[in-house]
Design a protein around this motif. Sequence first.
Motif, short mmCIF file in Angstrom:
data_model
loop_
_atom_site.label_atom_id
_atom_site.label_comp_id
_atom_site.label_asym_id
_atom_site.label_seq_id
_atom_site.Cartn_x
_atom_site.Cartn_y
_atom_site.Cartn_z
N LYS A 1 -7.88 -3.96 7.09
CA LYS A 1 -7.20 -3.98 5.80
C LYS A 1 -5.75 -4.38 6.02
O LYS A 1 -4.98 -3.66 6.66
N LYS A 2 -5.36 -5.53 5.50
CA LYS A 2 -3.97 -6.00 5.66
C LYS A 2 -3.00 -5.03 5.00
O LYS A 2 -1.84 -4.90 5.40
N GLU A 3 -3.48 -4.32 3.98
CA GLU A 3 -2.64 -3.36 3.27
C GLU A 3 -2.11 -2.28 4.21
O GLU A 3 -0.98 -1.81 4.07
N GLU A 4 -2.93 -1.87 5.19
CA GLU A 4 -2.50 -0.85 6.14
C GLU A 4 -1.38 -1.36 7.04
O GLU A 4 -0.43 -0.65 7.35
N LEU A 5 -1.47 -2.62 7.46
CA LEU A 5 -0.43 -3.22 8.29
C LEU A 5 0.88 -3.34 7.51
O LEU A 5 1.96 -3.06 8.02
N ILE B 1 -3.49 -11.51 -0.54
CA ILE B 1 -4.64 -11.19 0.32
C ILE B 1 -5.19 -9.79 0.06
O ILE B 1 -6.40 -9.56 0.15
N THR B 2 -4.32 -8.82 -0.27
CA THR B 2 -4.82 -7.45 -0.44
C THR B 2 -5.76 -7.33 -1.63
O THR B 2 -6.61 -6.45 -1.67
N SER B 3 -5.64 -8.26 -2.59
CA SER B 3 -6.50 -8.18 -3.79
C SER B 3 -7.95 -8.46 -3.46
O SER B 3 -8.85 -7.93 -4.12
N ILE B 4 -8.22 -9.27 -2.44
CA ILE B 4 -9.63 -9.58 -2.14
C ILE B 4 -10.20 -8.62 -1.10
O ILE B 4 -11.38 -8.69 -0.79
#
Length: 788
Positions: free
Chosen positions: A660-664, A740-743
């Motif tokens: 999950k890019k959101e975590e980064l 990117i986080t939306s997908i």
Amino acid sequence: MNKKNLSERDICSKFINPAIEKAGWNMRTQVREEVSFTDGRIIVQGNLYTRGKSKRADYILYYKSNIPIAVIEAKDNKKPVGNGMQQALDYADILQIPFVFTSNGDSFVFHDKTNTSGALEKEISLDDFPSPETLWQKYLKFTNIETPEAQEIVEKDYYADDSGMTPRYYQQNAVNRTLEAVAKGQDRIILVMATGTGKTYTAFNIIWRLWKTGVKKRILFLADRNALLTQTKNGDFSPFGNDIMHIIKNRKIDKSYQIYFALYQGLTSTDEDKNAYKEFSPDFFDLIVIDECHRGSASEASAWRAVLDYFKGATQIGLTATPKETKDVSNMDYFGEPVYNYSLKQGIDDGFLAPYKVVRITTSVDEGWRPTAGLIDKYGNEVEDRIYNLKDYDRTLAIDERTEIVAKKITEYLKATDRFAKTIVFCTDIDHANRMRQALINENADLVAKHWNYCVKITGDDEVGKQELDNFTDVEERFPVIATTSKMLTTGIDTKMVKFIVLESNIQSVTEFKQIIGRGTRIREAEGKVFFTIMDFRKATNIFARPDFDGDPVQIYEPEPDDPVVPPEEIVPATEGTETKGDPGDFPPTPPDIGLKGEDEIKKFYVNDIPVSVVHERVQYYGKDGKLITESLKDYSRKNIEKEFSSLDDFIQKWNDSEKKEELIKELAEHGVLLEALREDVGLDLDDFDLICHIAFDQPALTRQERANNVRKRNYFTKYSETAQKVLNSLLDKYEKEGITSIEQGSVLKVQPLSQMGSPVELVRAFGKKKDFDQAIKELENEIYNIA
């Protein structure tokens, strides 16, 4: 079962929990798992903020509710049994816990702080974990609390709050250390806790437990403001019930109650015969709690000290955010060293107190102004010929134009941010507060025409202003918005929603400065208050440089004359050595009567038609480590990114490996990199990936549209079924619009336009199984970022 394949949580549930339970610990009432005991520091950039990581212990074990006694750090079985001990010891130090354990499921490593003669650490088997009673008895012996009477005091239950509210860790520490001191016979105790950290709530818990044991039956709570007494009695102390509590008023004494609240002014008098406290016998009270005890109570000549000396047989507990230590007054001489200290810096670091920015403004007359020969003031008095500066303004000389420019700058800031942000303007005296109110009313005439109480003077001499105090402090009340004051709001008043503090008073002591800052430190995250701003016209914030000050601002701003008054996103601080000249502490106290000498001595001159302008304004940011940042937001962000990723390849690898890019992105925010603020500063609508690559690694910046078009040109979708292609094309469109986080969201298949193509199960089936769909999403991401 192969332990090496188990997760950390599996190790906890299958090995650590059974060992604890077997040792006699009640898993429901004595054991808490994954305990976050701080909220995480608020990191501010511009008007955006995030929270840093909270401190979280895997286990905290309690002998009784709110009496923590052991901490356990758990690791998976791939790590050695003692792994994590240093982290656990750090937590134990903060929480003041004596027993520390680590485990990987094979055994425990036990660190015993009470073992002063033998080995501090040893390995013990899972079957040898100590019982609650074993650890508690070791602790009592270590702290010399061994008599049944003393043990009863420290073991007494906290008040069981029906609302579920429990003390924060530092409040537990303060309460528990105080009760231990009382149990050991200490009769002079002081607690130092930063403003906004709940001293009154802490005091309630101390008094509740001592009262419940019967050790302290009659209690006096002393304060110096009427508002504090009512606020305390009806708020934190309400569980006692009104039938046993009484506020002493008009020096009328009723001896039928158990808990008394009083102003020290209400008990004392310059006339010895009218000292109301002497109507009580010297041994009437068992316990006296002195709120805000920095306000002179320890001085031998003070009225408070007379009360304390009269009731010298009672246990006396002082509460303060700022203990006073001067050649004339010392809290420490009277109370001794604090049994617990929780500082402003700790509160900000833990995320329980709001951080703050500083806007510094200097006017053209601040370095000095001299009247022309024979100048007559507004009221016909000849102004004494000498050089006047900041220490004189509004105390011995009032310049209308300077007051007006201060009001303009205050209003400019509010108009640029929030005109309804609660604001306190600290003035030199009541007269200054009145003139400042008039200037602010003129600057905000549009709102004052609709709401007479938009700006009010709240001072001790103004009944209307004092009546507006409750409205000003009420979170639900919009008006008043601006309060001008001299000393009345300096301490003790709970101003939860104050977002803007203006310093127009010559503040010379760290004690007073901290008290004033404390008016803004409350956090109200739900209402949008997570930081506050100080506007300094008097160089009072030079106090930041003093060694006895703790809790630096996140930003200090000194705009040039034509610059906006709101701190910009760019971080441009002063470096060390560029502080404005003079420290408030260098200014000697102004004599009370300065002016023309003679029969009609003049205390203050009032002049106007003096040209005054802003000559300097400046901002400084402080990073998450409290150090000054001397570069732009871009430079600051680049350095923080480079600390996390050693090279472009390292970043791309970690970006690609992140499920999950959101975590980064969240992890970067915790290290002070707020991508939204950075994106706004760069001025380009870049994807998070490109923003980081562009700022930190000087890569060409591609927009999301450019990346999406590049994917479409490669036409790699053709290997999928028609339905799967439609899904991927829709996800690519979504990336182009939202990032990117939306997908990566689990619910992405449930929103339009994907939801119109079929149910989530049907759409996943177009790719095969769930793992095939997940692989397709990963491949799409790699195509977007052109990662081989």
